[in-house]
Design an enzyme around this catalytic site. Structure first.
Site, PDB file in Angstrom:
ATOM      1  N   CYS A  41     -19.253 -10.729   9.899  1.00 23.53           N
ATOM      2  CA  CYS A  41     -19.224 -10.149  11.250  1.00 23.53           C
ATOM      3  C   CYS A  41     -20.470  -9.316  11.566  1.00 23.53           C
ATOM      4  O   CYS A  41     -20.679  -8.932  12.712  1.00 23.53           O
ATOM      5  CB  CYS A  41     -17.956  -9.320  11.429  1.00 23.53           C
ATOM      6  N   ASN A  55     -11.153 -11.667  17.276  1.00 23.64           N
ATOM      7  CA  ASN A  55     -12.336 -11.409  16.464  1.00 23.64           C
ATOM      8  C   ASN A  55     -13.068 -12.734  16.219  1.00 23.64           C
ATOM      9  O   ASN A  55     -12.551 -13.609  15.529  1.00 23.64           O
ATOM     10  CB  ASN A  55     -11.876 -10.782  15.139  1.00 23.64           C
ATOM     11  N   HIS A  83     -19.017  -4.748  17.176  1.00 25.37           N
ATOM     12  CA  HIS A  83     -18.301  -5.970  16.791  1.00 25.37           C
ATOM     13  C   HIS A  83     -16.836  -5.827  17.226  1.00 25.37           C
ATOM     14  O   HIS A  83     -16.212  -4.784  17.019  1.00 25.37           O
ATOM     15  CB  HIS A  83     -18.402  -6.172  15.277  1.00 25.37           C
TER      16      HIS A  83
HETATM   17  N1  COA Z   1       3.309  -9.199  13.414  1.00 25.09           N
HETATM   18  C1  COA Z   1       4.323  -8.402  13.072  1.00 25.09           C
HETATM   19  N2  COA Z   1       4.300  -7.651  11.956  1.00 25.09           N
HETATM   20  C2  COA Z   1       3.194  -7.716  11.190  1.00 25.09           C
HETATM   21  C3  COA Z   1       2.112  -8.543  11.488  1.00 25.09           C
HETATM   22  C4  COA Z   1       2.197  -9.311  12.658  1.00 25.09           C
HETATM   23  N3  COA Z   1       1.199 -10.139  13.062  1.00 25.09           N
HETATM   24  N4  COA Z   1       1.158  -8.402  10.531  1.00 25.09           N
HETATM   25  C5  COA Z   1       1.651  -7.508   9.655  1.00 25.09           C
HETATM   26  N5  COA Z   1       2.876  -7.096  10.037  1.00 25.09           N
HETATM   27  C6  COA Z   1       3.767  -6.157   9.397  1.00 25.09           C
HETATM   28  C7  COA Z   1       3.480  -5.964   7.918  1.00 25.09           C
HETATM   29  O1  COA Z   1       4.100  -6.977   7.161  1.00 25.09           O
HETATM   30  C8  COA Z   1       4.087  -4.608   7.682  1.00 25.09           C
HETATM   31  O2  COA Z   1       5.467  -4.758   7.527  1.00 25.09           O
HETATM   32  P1  COA Z   1       6.278  -3.898   6.428  1.00 25.09           P
HETATM   33  O3  COA Z   1       6.081  -2.479   6.852  1.00 25.09           O
HETATM   34  O4  COA Z   1       7.656  -4.398   6.600  1.00 25.09           O
HETATM   35  O5  COA Z   1       5.620  -4.228   5.137  1.00 25.09           O
HETATM   36  C9  COA Z   1       3.858  -3.874   8.996  1.00 25.09           C
HETATM   37  O6  COA Z   1       3.583  -4.879   9.971  1.00 25.09           O
HETATM   38  C10 COA Z   1       2.698  -2.913   8.950  1.00 25.09           C
HETATM   39  O7  COA Z   1       1.587  -3.579   8.375  1.00 25.09           O
HETATM   40  P2  COA Z   1       0.202  -2.883   8.231  1.00 25.09           P
HETATM   41  O8  COA Z   1      -0.729  -3.780   7.485  1.00 25.09           O
HETATM   42  O9  COA Z   1       0.408  -1.486   7.735  1.00 25.09           O
HETATM   43  O10 COA Z   1      -0.237  -2.788   9.754  1.00 25.09           O
HETATM   44  P3  COA Z   1      -1.493  -2.081  10.347  1.00 25.09           P
HETATM   45  O11 COA Z   1      -1.077  -1.063  11.321  1.00 25.09           O
HETATM   46  O12 COA Z   1      -2.464  -1.694   9.284  1.00 25.09           O
HETATM   47  O13 COA Z   1      -2.145  -3.263  11.192  1.00 25.09           O
HETATM   48  C11 COA Z   1      -3.958  -4.824  11.037  1.00 25.09           C
HETATM   49  C12 COA Z   1      -2.595  -4.443  10.518  1.00 25.09           C
HETATM   50  C13 COA Z   1      -4.403  -6.083  10.310  1.00 25.09           C
HETATM   51  C14 COA Z   1      -3.856  -5.106  12.528  1.00 25.09           C
HETATM   52  C15 COA Z   1      -4.933  -3.653  10.804  1.00 25.09           C
HETATM   53  O14 COA Z   1      -4.864  -3.236   9.485  1.00 25.09           O
HETATM   54  C16 COA Z   1      -6.334  -4.029  11.118  1.00 25.09           C
HETATM   55  O15 COA Z   1      -6.669  -4.269  12.251  1.00 25.09           O
HETATM   56  N6  COA Z   1      -7.238  -4.036  10.122  1.00 25.09           N
HETATM   57  C17 COA Z   1      -8.594  -4.387  10.313  1.00 25.09           C
HETATM   58  C18 COA Z   1      -8.698  -5.859  10.343  1.00 25.09           C
HETATM   59  C19 COA Z   1     -10.004  -6.339  10.841  1.00 25.09           C
HETATM   60  O16 COA Z   1     -10.425  -5.914  11.865  1.00 25.09           O
HETATM   61  N7  COA Z   1     -10.640  -7.234  10.095  1.00 25.09           N
HETATM   62  C20 COA Z   1     -11.849  -7.834  10.419  1.00 25.09           C
HETATM   63  C21 COA Z   1     -12.962  -6.873  10.251  1.00 25.09           C
HETATM   64  S1  COA Z   1     -14.464  -7.644  10.557  1.00 25.09           S
END
Ligand code: COA
Length: 322
Positions: free
Chosen positions: A111, A279, A249
């Site tokens: 990215c 993304n 980004h």
């Molecule tokens: N829909 C519903 N629930 C989801 C889900 C989805 N698409 N994806 C994950 N969950 C669930 C998980 O399983 C977890 O459930 P649990 O509590 O029963 O285990 C719960 O939601 C919380 O998950 P968590 O990973 O703590 O959520 P979060 O608030 O951290 O959000 C992301 C997850 C991926 C959106 C977030 O971490 C993020 O944006 N990270 C950066 C990713 C990114 O930008 N990557 C590219 C960088 S270049």
């Protein structure tokens, strides 16, 4: 020495995939995706390829810049999702758009790819090697996605963005950049290469799919992006308030909001289109630049910071004037 973006272009797949559609494939909901990421829909390639979108974006950028393809000295395509290993995507673009005199290569910094390509072009310009370059970020991430993994499949989209960049010796405003990598932490966001076992292999065929520890990536982004923007501001002897735009980004709206807060800058200076496209990795910054330029929001003389971050880990920022 100043470097100027003289034209931009973008290309997106026609097919729109909404959050509701994804909720029919995996256990998710429109509400969850919007709240956690700001994403409402994304474009997914059906017939389009990384190369076809790169070529379309490149043609539009050349047209916008009113630069003849034969004037281009260098073509760089940033991607982690090329259609083929050989020939590289930049050579395919060079051939298709007629940049007959240009050198061409592909680079992968995930990215951060578009930003790192821009920095690379600046290095060539500074040495006096080249004067005009065409850089493109293009991705079809949909082919790498594990469509059963709800934690990653909702985040990404496909597309391409391009910019024609020229050296400008007249101005005294320098292009200032920082770029970083941390390979020791690379395991938080991975995508294996397709491996076909040979007859002596002790492993079997392996498909490529993307895997991510979302929370770790989130923590990395909200710490490192303000930090590297701070480094650029310090080098330029500027405060964040003196910058008109922050083109980050587009990974997640919450990351962008957190960076704005940490820099103490109003969110309106942080363009956002992750809601429409998800993304798109190396393509996200040039697609955003193109959208803001074509809608007349960027004015001549505006000062902007670009910042990319992602797998590798890689991250960086650059100060550029329009
Ligand atoms: N829909 C519903 N629930 C989801 C889900 C989805 N698409 N994806 C994950 N969950 C669930 C998980 O399983 C977890 O459930 P649990 O509590 O029963 O285990 C719960 O939601 C919380 O998950 P968590 O990973 O703590 O959520 P979060 O608030 O951290 O959000 C992301 C997850 C991926 C959106 C977030 O971490 C993020 O944006 N990270 C950066 C990713 C990114 O930008 N990557 C590219 C960088 S270049």
């Amino acid at each position: 020495m100043r470097m100027k973006i003289v034209g931009t272009g973008s290309a997106l797949p026609k097919r729109i995939v909404t959050n509701d559609e994804l909720s029919q494939i995996v256990d998710t909901s429109d509400e969850w995706i919007r709240e956690r990421t700001g994403i409402v829909q994304r474009r997914i390639a059906t017939q389009e390829t990384t190369t076809s979108m790169a070529v379309e974006a490149a043609r539009k950028a050349l047209e916008d810049a009113k630069v003849d393809p034969e004037q281009i000295d260098l073509v760089i395509v940033s991607t982690f999702t090329p259609d083929r290993s050989l020939p590289n995507t930049a050579c395919a673009v060079q051939g298709a758009v007629g940049c007959r005199h240009a050198a061409a290569f592909e680079m992968n910094a995930a990215c951060s790819g578009f930003l790192f390509a821009l920095n690379t072009v600046y290095a060539y310009f500074s040495l006096g090697v080249y004067k005009t370059a065409l850089i493109i970020g293009a991705e079809t991430i949909s082919k790498m996605i594990d469509w059963t993994d709800r934690s990653s499949c909702v985040l990404f989209g496909d597309g391409a963005g391009a910019a024609v960049v020229q050296m400008d010796n007249e101005s005294e405003n320098p292009y200032i950049f920082v770029q970083h990598a941390d390979g020791e932490k690379g395991n938080v966001l991975t995508c294996d290469c397709h491996r076909k076992a040979n007859m002596w292999s002790e492993t079997s065929d392996q498909r490529e799919t993307l895997w991510m520890d979302g929370q770790e990536v989130f923590r990395f982004a909200v710490r490192k992006v303000p930090e590297c923007i701070g480094e650029v501001l310090e080098k330029a002897n500027l405060s964040a308030k003196e910058v008109d735009w922050f083109f980050l980004h587009q990974a997640n709206k919450r990351i962008i909001q957190s960076v704005a807060k940490r820099l103490n800058v109003e969110e309106s200076k942080f363009p956002v289109n992750v809601d429409h496209y998800g993304n798109t990795s190396a393509a996200s910054i040039p697609i955003l630049l193109d959208e803001w330029k074509k809608t007349g929001r960027i004015k001549e003389g505006d000062r902007a910071i670009l910042s990319g971050f992602g797998a590798g880990l890689t991250w960086g920022a650059a100060l550029i004037d329009f």
